[in-house]
Motif scaffolding. Structure first.
Motif, PDB file in Angstrom:
ATOM      1  N   LEU A 149       0.826  -1.218   0.000  1.00 54.85           N
ATOM      2  CA  LEU A 149       0.000   0.000   0.000  1.00 54.85           C
ATOM      3  C   LEU A 149       0.854   1.259   0.000  1.00 54.85           C
ATOM      4  CD1 LEU A 149      -2.832  -1.134   2.413  1.00 54.85           C
ATOM      5  CD2 LEU A 149      -3.137  -0.404   0.039  1.00 54.85           C
ATOM      6  N   LYS A 150       1.969   1.219   0.733  1.00 55.04           N
ATOM      7  CA  LYS A 150       2.845   2.405   0.779  1.00 55.04           C
ATOM      8  C   LYS A 150       3.332   2.768  -0.624  1.00 55.04           C
ATOM      9  CE  LYS A 150       4.587   1.728   5.466  1.00 55.04           C
ATOM     10  NZ  LYS A 150       5.711   1.168   6.245  1.00 55.04           N
ATOM     11  N   ALA A 151       3.579   1.740  -1.436  1.00 54.76           N
ATOM     12  CA  ALA A 151       4.036   1.990  -2.801  1.00 54.76           C
ATOM     13  C   ALA A 151       2.879   2.400  -3.715  1.00 54.76           C
ATOM     14  CB  ALA A 151       4.725   0.742  -3.343  1.00 54.76           C
ATOM     15  N   PHE A 152       1.666   2.004  -3.363  1.00 53.33           N
ATOM     16  CA  PHE A 152       0.499   2.214  -4.229  1.00 53.33           C
ATOM     17  C   PHE A 152      -0.118   3.602  -4.046  1.00 53.33           C
ATOM     18  CE2 PHE A 152      -4.130   1.505  -5.079  1.00 53.33           C
ATOM     19  CZ  PHE A 152      -4.037   1.120  -6.406  1.00 53.33           C
ATOM     20  N   VAL A 153      -0.040   4.142  -2.837  1.00 52.36           N
ATOM     21  CA  VAL A 153      -0.711   5.411  -2.516  1.00 52.36           C
ATOM     22  C   VAL A 153       0.002   6.584  -3.176  1.00 52.36           C
ATOM     23  CG1 VAL A 153      -1.172   7.031  -0.623  1.00 52.36           C
ATOM     24  CG2 VAL A 153      -1.731   4.607  -0.358  1.00 52.36           C
ATOM     25  N   LYS A 154      -0.780   7.374  -3.936  1.00 55.06           N
ATOM     26  CA  LYS A 154      -0.242   8.536  -4.664  1.00 55.06           C
ATOM     27  C   LYS A 154      -1.310   9.616  -4.747  1.00 55.06           C
ATOM     28  CE  LYS A 154       2.558   5.766  -7.815  1.00 55.06           C
ATOM     29  NZ  LYS A 154       2.075   4.500  -7.204  1.00 55.06           N
ATOM     30  N   GLY A 188      -1.945  15.731  -3.044  1.00 60.14           N
ATOM     31  CA  GLY A 188      -0.613  15.890  -2.487  1.00 60.14           C
ATOM     32  C   GLY A 188      -0.703  16.762  -1.247  1.00 60.14           C
ATOM     33  N   GLY A 189       0.016  16.391  -0.183  1.00 62.05           N
ATOM     34  CA  GLY A 189      -0.042  17.148   1.068  1.00 62.05           C
ATOM     35  C   GLY A 189      -0.980  16.556   2.104  1.00 62.05           C
ATOM     36  N   ASP A 190      -1.842  15.592   1.665  1.00 58.17           N
ATOM     37  CA  ASP A 190      -2.710  14.901   2.641  1.00 58.17           C
ATOM     38  C   ASP A 190      -1.881  13.922   3.465  1.00 58.17           C
ATOM     39  OD1 ASP A 190      -4.992  16.141   1.648  1.00 58.17           O
ATOM     40  OD2 ASP A 190      -5.616  14.431   0.409  1.00 58.17           O
ATOM     41  N   VAL A 191      -2.388  13.602   4.662  1.00 56.05           N
ATOM     42  CA  VAL A 191      -1.882  12.426   5.374  1.00 56.05           C
ATOM     43  C   VAL A 191      -3.005  11.389   5.411  1.00 56.05           C
ATOM     44  CG1 VAL A 191      -0.164  13.653   6.745  1.00 56.05           C
ATOM     45  CG2 VAL A 191      -2.443  13.307   7.704  1.00 56.05           C
ATOM     46  N   LEU A 192      -2.642  10.140   5.133  1.00 58.05           N
ATOM     47  CA  LEU A 192      -3.620   9.050   5.033  1.00 58.05           C
ATOM     48  C   LEU A 192      -3.299   7.969   6.052  1.00 58.05           C
ATOM     49  CD1 LEU A 192      -5.886   7.434   3.546  1.00 58.05           C
ATOM     50  CD2 LEU A 192      -4.056   6.479   2.122  1.00 58.05           C
ATOM     51  N   SER A 193      -4.247   7.698   6.934  1.00 54.15           N
ATOM     52  CA  SER A 193      -4.110   6.577   7.870  1.00 54.15           C
ATOM     53  C   SER A 193      -4.832   5.369   7.291  1.00 54.15           C
ATOM     54  CB  SER A 193      -4.722   6.917   9.229  1.00 54.15           C
ATOM     55  OG  SER A 193      -4.092   8.038   9.795  1.00 54.15           O
ATOM     56  N   ILE A 194      -4.114   4.253   7.205  1.00 56.34           N
ATOM     57  CA  ILE A 194      -4.729   3.001   6.755  1.00 56.34           C
ATOM     58  C   ILE A 194      -4.698   2.014   7.908  1.00 56.34           C
ATOM     59  CG2 ILE A 194      -4.582   1.042   5.184  1.00 56.34           C
ATOM     60  CD1 ILE A 194      -3.441   2.849   3.076  1.00 56.34           C
ATOM     61  N   ASP A 195      -5.856   1.474   8.242  1.00 58.09           N
ATOM     62  CA  ASP A 195      -5.987   0.465   9.290  1.00 58.09           C
ATOM     63  C   ASP A 195      -6.426  -0.819   8.609  1.00 58.09           C
ATOM     64  OD1 ASP A 195      -6.397  -0.943  11.642  1.00 58.09           O
ATOM     65  OD2 ASP A 195      -7.510   0.673  12.615  1.00 58.09           O
ATOM     66  N   LEU A 196      -5.718  -1.897   8.917  1.00 59.05           N
ATOM     67  CA  LEU A 196      -5.858  -3.135   8.156  1.00 59.05           C
ATOM     68  C   LEU A 196      -5.950  -4.313   9.116  1.00 59.05           C
ATOM     69  CD1 LEU A 196      -5.334  -3.922   5.088  1.00 59.05           C
ATOM     70  CD2 LEU A 196      -3.034  -4.398   5.797  1.00 59.05           C
ATOM     71  N   GLY A 197      -7.017  -5.100   8.998  1.00 57.89           N
ATOM     72  CA  GLY A 197      -7.147  -6.310   9.811  1.00 57.89           C
ATOM     73  C   GLY A 197      -7.259  -7.527   8.919  1.00 57.89           C
ATOM     74  N   VAL A 220      -0.962   2.280   9.766  1.00 54.64           N
ATOM     75  CA  VAL A 220       0.149   3.169   9.403  1.00 54.64           C
ATOM     76  C   VAL A 220      -0.449   4.477   8.898  1.00 54.64           C
ATOM     77  CG1 VAL A 220       2.004   3.544   7.726  1.00 54.64           C
ATOM     78  CG2 VAL A 220       1.731   1.303   8.774  1.00 54.64           C
ATOM     79  N   THR A 221       0.172   5.592   9.223  1.00 49.93           N
ATOM     80  CA  THR A 221      -0.201   6.851   8.577  1.00 49.93           C
ATOM     81  C   THR A 221       0.917   7.236   7.625  1.00 49.93           C
ATOM     82  OG1 THR A 221      -1.475   7.519  10.501  1.00 49.93           O
ATOM     83  CG2 THR A 221      -0.892   9.264   8.942  1.00 49.93           C
ATOM     84  N   MET A 222       0.548   7.532   6.384  1.00 47.80           N
ATOM     85  CA  MET A 222       1.560   7.813   5.358  1.00 47.80           C
ATOM     86  C   MET A 222       1.314   9.175   4.716  1.00 47.80           C
ATOM     87  SD  MET A 222       0.397   4.869   2.680  1.00 47.80           S
ATOM     88  CE  MET A 222       0.147   3.596   3.919  1.00 47.80           C
ATOM     89  N   PRO A 223       2.406   9.822   4.287  1.00 48.23           N
ATOM     90  CA  PRO A 223       2.254  11.081   3.563  1.00 48.23           C
ATOM     91  C   PRO A 223       1.786  10.802   2.132  1.00 48.23           C
ATOM     92  CG  PRO A 223       4.583  10.482   3.717  1.00 48.23           C
ATOM     93  CD  PRO A 223       3.803   9.398   4.425  1.00 48.23           C
ATOM     94  N   VAL A 224       0.956  11.685   1.582  1.00 44.45           N
ATOM     95  CA  VAL A 224       0.554  11.599   0.171  1.00 44.45           C
ATOM     96  C   VAL A 224       1.328  12.705  -0.546  1.00 44.45           C
ATOM     97  CG1 VAL A 224      -1.356  11.675  -1.470  1.00 44.45           C
ATOM     98  CG2 VAL A 224      -1.735  10.784   0.855  1.00 44.45           C
ATOM     99  N   GLY A 225       2.293  12.305  -1.386  1.00 43.42           N
ATOM    100  CA  GLY A 225       3.168  13.311  -1.994  1.00 43.42           C
ATOM    101  C   GLY A 225       3.983  14.015  -0.915  1.00 43.42           C
TER     102      GLY A 225
END
Ligand code: MF3
Ligand code: CO
Length: 248
Positions: free
Chosen positions: A27-32, A87-96, A108-113
């Motif tokens: 997902l980290k590689a996929f999010v853009k 770009g500039g968003d932060v995205l939290s992904i919760d996965l079970g 994980v919370t990841m930066p978008v751009g």
């Protein structure tokens, strides 16, 4: 009652948790910028199933999606939608993930751009706070030793911890005892013991700790509009340092 798991049970959990970790890396590689959170959910669901797991959140208490996607001032439990990330968003992904009788849970919370300095600091402090908590997850310590380590670290860095949602035991159920708040005084609550499996999950806001729930019945947001981040690992208590199951 806090369920103690056997070595065999922990190995089964480790497998579910490995799927969580691998899909999170994908997902980290996929999010853009430009992608929708629904597209992210479809990608994640396909990966979970192809690795032999089942998305654990879909249908849980009526939750309508396979993962949670929470953007900017959304704290947790955001529902994937046709809204595009900028770009500039932060995205939290919760996965079970559920597999062979056991659950794994991670976030994980990841930066978008490219994101702001404040957002970068928020992500760093929240992830570090998770590790401060995990450092205390050793036998004979108590549950609130984890809680207080997280709160102290977050507040020393000028942010606030969300109090309305907590971490939890995990195993044959997604949520088991004990509850693991991200705040409190050390030395309280149940004593930790080898074979306990816990999901530790600090939620951290740049502004105040207060949250509310949107009309969709799920999405938790900060009331002051401040940014929020969420990191989570499923761990097993051993006779030494905790074993982080949702890490590759
Ligand atoms: N990691 C979240 C939790 O432990 C997952 C929420 S499950 C949902 O509560 F399905 F309700 F979203
Ligand atoms: Co959880």
């Amino acid at each position: 009652m806090i369920v103690i798991k056997t070595h065999e049970e922990i190995e089964k959990m480790a497998h579910a948790c490995k799927i969580v970790a691998e899909v999170m890396e994908d997902l980290k590689a996929f999010v853009k910028p430009g992608i929708t959170t629904k597209e992210i959910e479809m990608f994640a669901e396909e990966k979970i199933i192809s690795k032999g797991g089942t998305p654990a959140f879909k249908g849980y208490r009526g939750y309508p999606a396979s993962i949670c996607t929470s953007v900017n001032n959304q704290v947790v439990h955001g529902i994937p939608s046709r809204v595009r990330l900028n770009g500039g968003d932060v995205l939290s992904i919760d996965l079970g993930v559920y597999r062979d009788g056991f659950y794994g849970d991670g976030a994980v919370t990841m930066p978008v751009g490219e994101v702001s300095l404040l957002a970068k600091k928020l992500l760093k402090v929240t992830e570090e706070a998770l590790y401060k908590g995990i450092d205390k997850a050793t036998p004979r310590n108590r549950v609130s030793d984890i809680s207080s380590a997280i709160e102290n670290y977050v507040e020393a860095n000028g942010f606030s911890v969300v109090k309305a949602f907590v971490g939890h035991g995990i195993g044959m159920s997604l949520h088991e005892e004990p509850q693991i708040p991200n705040f409190g005084i050390a030395g309280q609550g149940p004593r930790l013991k080898e074979g306990m499996t816990l999901a530790i999950e600090p939620m951290v806001n740049t502004g105040g700790h207060e949250v509310s729930i949107l009309d969709d019945g799920w999405t938790v947001v900060t009331i002051d509009g401040g940014l929020s981040a969420h990191f989570e690992h499923t761990i097993a208590i051993t006779d030494g340092d905790a074993r982080i199951l949702t890490k590759i």
